[in-house]
Design a protein around this motif. Structure first.
Motif, PDB file in Angstrom:
ATOM      1  N   PRO A 154      27.381  65.700  92.545  1.00  0.00           N
ATOM      2  CA  PRO A 154      28.553  65.363  93.065  1.00  0.00           C
ATOM      3  C   PRO A 154      29.778  65.918  91.997  1.00  0.00           C
ATOM      4  N   THR A 155      31.123  65.907  92.552  1.00  0.00           N
ATOM      5  CA  THR A 155      32.097  66.217  91.716  1.00  0.00           C
ATOM      6  C   THR A 155      32.987  65.056  91.411  1.00  0.00           C
ATOM      7  N   LEU A 156      33.031  64.790  89.860  1.00  0.00           N
ATOM      8  CA  LEU A 156      33.811  63.804  89.433  1.00  0.00           C
ATOM      9  C   LEU A 156      34.817  64.316  88.386  1.00  0.00           C
ATOM     10  N   GLN A 199      30.254  73.490  85.645  1.00  0.00           N
ATOM     11  CA  GLN A 199      32.105  73.684  85.644  1.00  0.00           C
ATOM     12  C   GLN A 199      32.249  75.062  86.257  1.00  0.00           C
ATOM     13  N   ALA A 200      33.643  75.091  86.816  1.00  0.00           N
ATOM     14  CA  ALA A 200      34.215  76.343  87.368  1.00  0.00           C
ATOM     15  C   ALA A 200      35.309  76.961  86.667  1.00  0.00           C
ATOM     16  N   GLY A 201      35.331  77.022  85.433  1.00  0.00           N
ATOM     17  CA  GLY A 201      36.873  77.297  84.854  1.00  0.00           C
ATOM     18  C   GLY A 201      36.991  78.873  85.205  1.00  0.00           C
ATOM     19  N   GLY A 202      38.410  78.997  85.596  1.00  0.00           N
ATOM     20  CA  GLY A 202      38.826  80.410  85.754  1.00  0.00           C
ATOM     21  C   GLY A 202      39.806  81.107  84.999  1.00  0.00           C
ATOM     22  N   SER A 203      40.654  80.325  84.280  1.00  0.00           N
ATOM     23  CA  SER A 203      41.581  80.599  83.219  1.00  0.00           C
ATOM     24  C   SER A 203      41.090  80.735  81.936  1.00  0.00           C
ATOM     25  N   PRO A 204      41.745  81.311  81.037  1.00  0.00           N
ATOM     26  CA  PRO A 204      40.863  81.601  79.770  1.00  0.00           C
ATOM     27  C   PRO A 204      40.843  80.329  79.123  1.00  0.00           C
ATOM     28  N   GLU A 215      49.727  69.188  81.496  1.00  0.00           N
ATOM     29  CA  GLU A 215      49.878  70.651  81.538  1.00  0.00           C
ATOM     30  C   GLU A 215      48.412  71.195  81.530  1.00  0.00           C
ATOM     31  N   HIS A 216      48.294  72.456  82.116  1.00  0.00           N
ATOM     32  CA  HIS A 216      47.230  72.889  82.566  1.00  0.00           C
ATOM     33  C   HIS A 216      45.952  72.998  81.422  1.00  0.00           C
ATOM     34  N   ASP A 217      46.380  73.642  80.112  1.00  0.00           N
ATOM     35  CA  ASP A 217      45.476  73.775  79.226  1.00  0.00           C
ATOM     36  C   ASP A 217      45.200  72.140  78.323  1.00  0.00           C
ATOM     37  N   GLY A 231      48.868  74.256  88.522  1.00  0.00           N
ATOM     38  CA  GLY A 231      47.298  73.831  89.438  1.00  0.00           C
ATOM     39  C   GLY A 231      46.465  75.107  88.887  1.00  0.00           C
ATOM     40  N   SER A 232      45.865  75.713  89.888  1.00  0.00           N
ATOM     41  CA  SER A 232      44.687  76.389  89.708  1.00  0.00           C
ATOM     42  C   SER A 232      45.276  77.984  89.234  1.00  0.00           C
ATOM     43  N   GLN A 233      45.316  78.202  88.059  1.00  0.00           N
ATOM     44  CA  GLN A 233      45.816  79.626  87.736  1.00  0.00           C
ATOM     45  C   GLN A 233      45.233  80.585  88.256  1.00  0.00           C
ATOM     46  N   SER A 234      43.863  80.694  88.048  1.00  0.00           N
ATOM     47  CA  SER A 234      43.032  81.637  88.643  1.00  0.00           C
ATOM     48  C   SER A 234      43.184  82.108  90.109  1.00  0.00           C
ATOM     49  N   SER A 235      43.453  80.874  90.836  1.00  0.00           N
ATOM     50  CA  SER A 235      43.463  81.150  92.199  1.00  0.00           C
ATOM     51  C   SER A 235      44.798  81.744  92.617  1.00  0.00           C
ATOM     52  N   TRP A 290      24.100  75.597  97.073  1.00  0.00           N
ATOM     53  CA  TRP A 290      25.148  75.480  97.965  1.00  0.00           C
ATOM     54  C   TRP A 290      26.065  74.557  97.502  1.00  0.00           C
ATOM     55  N   PHE A 291      27.299  75.289  97.591  1.00  0.00           N
ATOM     56  CA  PHE A 291      28.514  74.560  97.368  1.00  0.00           C
ATOM     57  C   PHE A 291      29.239  74.071  98.600  1.00  0.00           C
ATOM     58  N   ASN A 292      28.984  72.597  98.858  1.00  0.00           N
ATOM     59  CA  ASN A 292      29.521  71.933 100.016  1.00  0.00           C
ATOM     60  C   ASN A 292      31.040  71.898  99.977  1.00  0.00           C
ATOM     61  N   LEU A 344      28.407  68.567  95.892  1.00  0.00           N
ATOM     62  CA  LEU A 344      29.378  67.864  96.852  1.00  0.00           C
ATOM     63  C   LEU A 344      30.774  68.166  96.150  1.00  0.00           C
ATOM     64  N   GLU A 345      31.706  68.879  96.860  1.00  0.00           N
ATOM     65  CA  GLU A 345      33.231  69.046  96.261  1.00  0.00           C
ATOM     66  C   GLU A 345      33.775  67.541  96.486  1.00  0.00           C
ATOM     67  N   ASP A 346      34.971  67.448  95.783  1.00  0.00           N
ATOM     68  CA  ASP A 346      35.696  66.438  95.878  1.00  0.00           C
ATOM     69  C   ASP A 346      37.208  66.307  95.370  1.00  0.00           C
ATOM     70  N   SER A 347      38.235  65.746  95.803  1.00  0.00           N
ATOM     71  CA  SER A 347      39.588  65.568  95.533  1.00  0.00           C
ATOM     72  C   SER A 347      40.017  64.176  95.775  1.00  0.00           C
ATOM     73  N   ARG A 372      44.831  69.732  80.146  1.00  0.00           N
ATOM     74  CA  ARG A 372      43.863  68.842  80.972  1.00  0.00           C
ATOM     75  C   ARG A 372      42.473  69.296  80.497  1.00  0.00           C
ATOM     76  N   TYR A 373      42.307  70.722  80.162  1.00  0.00           N
ATOM     77  CA  TYR A 373      40.999  70.979  79.572  1.00  0.00           C
ATOM     78  C   TYR A 373      40.461  70.353  78.017  1.00  0.00           C
ATOM     79  N   ASN A 374      41.748  70.097  77.307  1.00  0.00           N
ATOM     80  CA  ASN A 374      41.503  69.592  76.164  1.00  0.00           C
ATOM     81  C   ASN A 374      41.008  68.246  76.299  1.00  0.00           C
TER      82      ASN A 374
HETATM   83  C1  LIG Z   1      32.851  77.007  93.250  1.00  0.00           C
HETATM   84  C2  LIG Z   1      33.977  76.319  92.756  1.00  0.00           C
HETATM   85  C3  LIG Z   1      33.789  74.796  92.949  1.00  0.00           C
HETATM   86  C4  LIG Z   1      34.904  73.787  92.813  1.00  0.00           C
HETATM   87  N1  LIG Z   1      34.915  72.563  92.922  1.00  0.00           N
HETATM   88  C5  LIG Z   1      36.002  71.754  92.684  1.00  0.00           C
HETATM   89  C6  LIG Z   1      35.934  70.393  93.398  1.00  0.00           C
HETATM   90  O1  LIG Z   1      35.033  69.999  93.908  1.00  0.00           O
HETATM   91  N2  LIG Z   1      37.013  69.805  93.207  1.00  0.00           N
HETATM   92  C7  LIG Z   1      38.048  70.240  92.190  1.00  0.00           C
HETATM   93  O2  LIG Z   1      39.164  69.474  92.271  1.00  0.00           O
HETATM   94  N3  LIG Z   1      38.131  71.517  92.050  1.00  0.00           N
HETATM   95  C8  LIG Z   1      37.195  72.165  92.139  1.00  0.00           C
HETATM   96  N4  LIG Z   1      37.091  73.550  91.784  1.00  0.00           N
HETATM   97  C9  LIG Z   1      38.130  74.111  91.083  1.00  0.00           C
HETATM   98  C10 LIG Z   1      37.904  74.276  89.484  1.00  0.00           C
HETATM   99  O3  LIG Z   1      37.391  72.946  88.780  1.00  0.00           O
HETATM  100  C11 LIG Z   1      39.007  74.690  88.719  1.00  0.00           C
HETATM  101  O4  LIG Z   1      40.084  73.856  88.841  1.00  0.00           O
HETATM  102  C12 LIG Z   1      39.142  76.040  89.216  1.00  0.00           C
HETATM  103  O5  LIG Z   1      38.223  77.361  89.119  1.00  0.00           O
HETATM  104  C13 LIG Z   1      40.518  76.667  88.569  1.00  0.00           C
HETATM  105  O6  LIG Z   1      40.350  76.787  87.215  1.00  0.00           O
HETATM  106  P1  LIG Z   1      41.525  77.153  86.155  1.00  0.00           P
HETATM  107  O7  LIG Z   1      42.790  76.479  86.336  1.00  0.00           O
HETATM  108  O8  LIG Z   1      40.607  77.442  84.794  1.00  0.00           O
HETATM  109  O9  LIG Z   1      41.895  78.693  86.755  1.00  0.00           O
HETATM  110  C14 LIG Z   1      36.132  74.610  92.053  1.00  0.00           C
HETATM  111  C15 LIG Z   1      35.945  75.649  91.730  1.00  0.00           C
HETATM  112  C16 LIG Z   1      34.993  76.694  92.262  1.00  0.00           C
HETATM  113  C17 LIG Z   1      35.078  78.258  92.015  1.00  0.00           C
END
Ligand SMILES: Cc1cc2nc3c(=O)[nH]c(=O)nc-3n(C[C@H](O)[C@H](O)[C@H](O)COP(=O)(O)O)c2cc1C
Length: 435
Positions: A100-102, A221-226, A149-151, A333-337, A8-10, A53-56, A153-155
């Motif tokens: 939890p998300t950190l 982790q929820a990476g969407g971009s390459p 910058e986006h990439d 920000g979130s490229q895949s979104s 469950w993703f709250n 538990l989601e967070d920002s 942040r992943y490094n």
């Molecule tokens: C199921 C799911 C849960 C996520 N939870 C959080 C979260 O709690 N806080 C947050 O800042 N981002 C959250 N994200 C965003 C991811 O950490 C990530 O930034 C996003 O998937 C975009 O990644 P990208 O820039 O690689 O495309 C979530 C994404 C997904 C799909």
């Protein structure tokens, strides 16, 4: 087919969670832990593997250049820190994992490593960590920082995880002597500095906290971009993804699993789970009619759609002309979104056409619609097609909805032998890696 996992993703974090709507259960008060405790108990009855538990870290104000929309609707803000909620959830349950998300943007590795070890002890081995990189400048500004910058942040996150892993290994559980005869508590020879010197972080170590039952939290982790997918495939034990079609799920699954294999990981130790939501009816037709009503409502709620996408991309969609062709947009920000948001309409579409093109029924990711049994059958088919490893219900702590999922859909899944009926192991990692 083998069993799959449920999580469950709250998605609203420690927030109002549906306050003001019928999904906010009777008798609950905002900011008290009771609704969260009841919610996680329901999930444990259903054999769920975990709750995230989601967070920002900000009050959003990208949409319309003001926090008004977000605060008036109580969405994405206000929000309390989810970490102190963890022990409350642990005390309400015995088996389910708590995640939890950190963010790697603002914590220091040593501080986060110690906090996670503390929670691993307090939960008796049921802690996970949802690793995020902080996608908006607004959050970075709260720490007086400029968003990398986006990439990049992943490094940074990659190095962060490396330091924390070394810290978790620096004080192994095996250092415990705890011998009343000799009076020796811990063996100093087993506790070693790490002397880590990296590009972004340095840490001497060792951690001053002995490893908990799991040694380290289960990494999510929820990476969407390459770059995000590479990070997830390298570091995550549970990868969570939001895909809206079976083809996308399959492509995502194949991509991250094959990347994990190419860097030497055992694919069995990398679980991939997809966000979902269900619309349950007594008949398929009743569920379909309900879904149609929700689809129409979602499409027409332009402000809600735009506020959401503005927040995660940092682009103020209120500034765009609804009836002009969409300009070329890029995001740090979130490229895949952003890609997903634009993908439902043809190139050159107006913003109104993009908003109206959504077939979303108000659930996160891939929806299942029908009777409980038909939903169980559809889930079985999708998992068989994609390859694994389970579904992540993305929704607030909504007791009525959680009860419907656990008391209607879960029994139908169990009848088909698709999900667990109990917990075999003591720790979260053992349970989530069991199949
Ligand atoms: C199921 C799911 C849960 C996520 N939870 C959080 C979260 O709690 N806080 C947050 O800042 N981002 C959250 N994200 C965003 C991811 O950490 C990530 O930034 C996003 O998937 C975009 O990644 P990208 O820039 O690689 O495309 C979530 C994404 C997904 C799909």
């Amino acid at each position: 087919m083998s069993q799959f996992h449920l999580g469950w993703f709250n998605g609203a974090g420690f927030s109002l969670n549906g306050w003001g709507t019928p999904s906010f259960g009777t008798g609950y008060k905002p900011w008290e832990p009771d609704m969260f405790q009841d919610g996680i108990r329901i999930l444990e009855r259903g054999g769920f593997d975990f709750m995230i538990l989601e967070d920002s870290s900000m009050v959003p104000e990208t949409f319309g250049g003001s926090p008004e929309f977000y605060l008036n609707h109580g969405i994405m803000a206000p929000k309390l820190d989810p970490v102190p909620l963890v022990p409350y959830l642990a005390m309400a349950t015995k088996h389910i994992g708590i995640v939890p998300t950190l963010t790697t943007g603002f914590y220091q590795p040593w501080m986060l490593a110690r906090l996670m070890t503390t929670l691993d002890h307090l939960t008796k081995g049921r802690i996970g960590w949802n690793i995020v990189t902080a996608t908006t400048q607004l959050a970075w500004s709260n720490y007086g920082l400029t968003q990398p910058e986006h990439d990049e942040r992943y490094n940074l996150a990659d190095e962060f995880v490396e330091v924390t892993k070394q810290l978790w290994n620096s004080f192994p559980a095996s250092a415990a002597v705890l011998d009343p005869e000799t009076g020796i508590a811990y063996s100093a020879a087993d506790v070693k500095p790490i002397d880590f010197e990296g590009k972004y972080f340095s840490s001497r170590g060792p951690l001053n906290a002995p490893a908990g039952p799991q040694g380290s939290p289960v990494l999510f982790q929820a990476g969407g971009s390459p770059a995000g997918r590479r990070f997830a495939a390298k570091n995550a034990e549970v990868i969570i993804a939001s895909c809206t079609s079976v083809e996308d799920m399959k492509a995502y699954y194949t991509d991250v699993k094959s990347h994990a294999v190419s860097i030497g990981r055992d694919p069995e130790t990398v679980k991939v789970m997809f966000t979902t939501g269900v619309i349950i009816g007594d008949t398929d037709a009743e569920a379909a009619a309900h879904a149609d009503r929700r689809r129409e409502a979602f499409k027409k709620n332009y402000s809600m759609q735009m506020a959401g996408i503005s927040n995660i991309t940092g682009i103020d969609f209120s500034k765009l002309d609804l009836d002009a062709p969409m300009p070329e947009l890029t995001t740090n920000g979130s490229q895949s979104s952003l890609k997903e948001f634009l993908s439902t309409a043809a190139p050159g579409a107006t913003l109104r056409e993009v908003l109206e093109s959504k077939s979303n029924v108000g659930v996160m990711g891939f929806p299942f619609i029908g009777t409980a049994d038909s939903i169980a059958g559809q889930m079985q088919d999708v998992m068989a097609e994609v390859g694994g490893d389970g579904f992540l219900f993305g929704a607030s702590i909504a007791p009525e909805y959680m009860t419907a999922v656990v008391d209607r859909v879960v029994p139908a899944l169990r009848k088909r032998g698709l999900v667990r009926t109990g917990y075999e192991h003591a720790t979260f990692r053992e349970n989530v890696m069991e199949f």
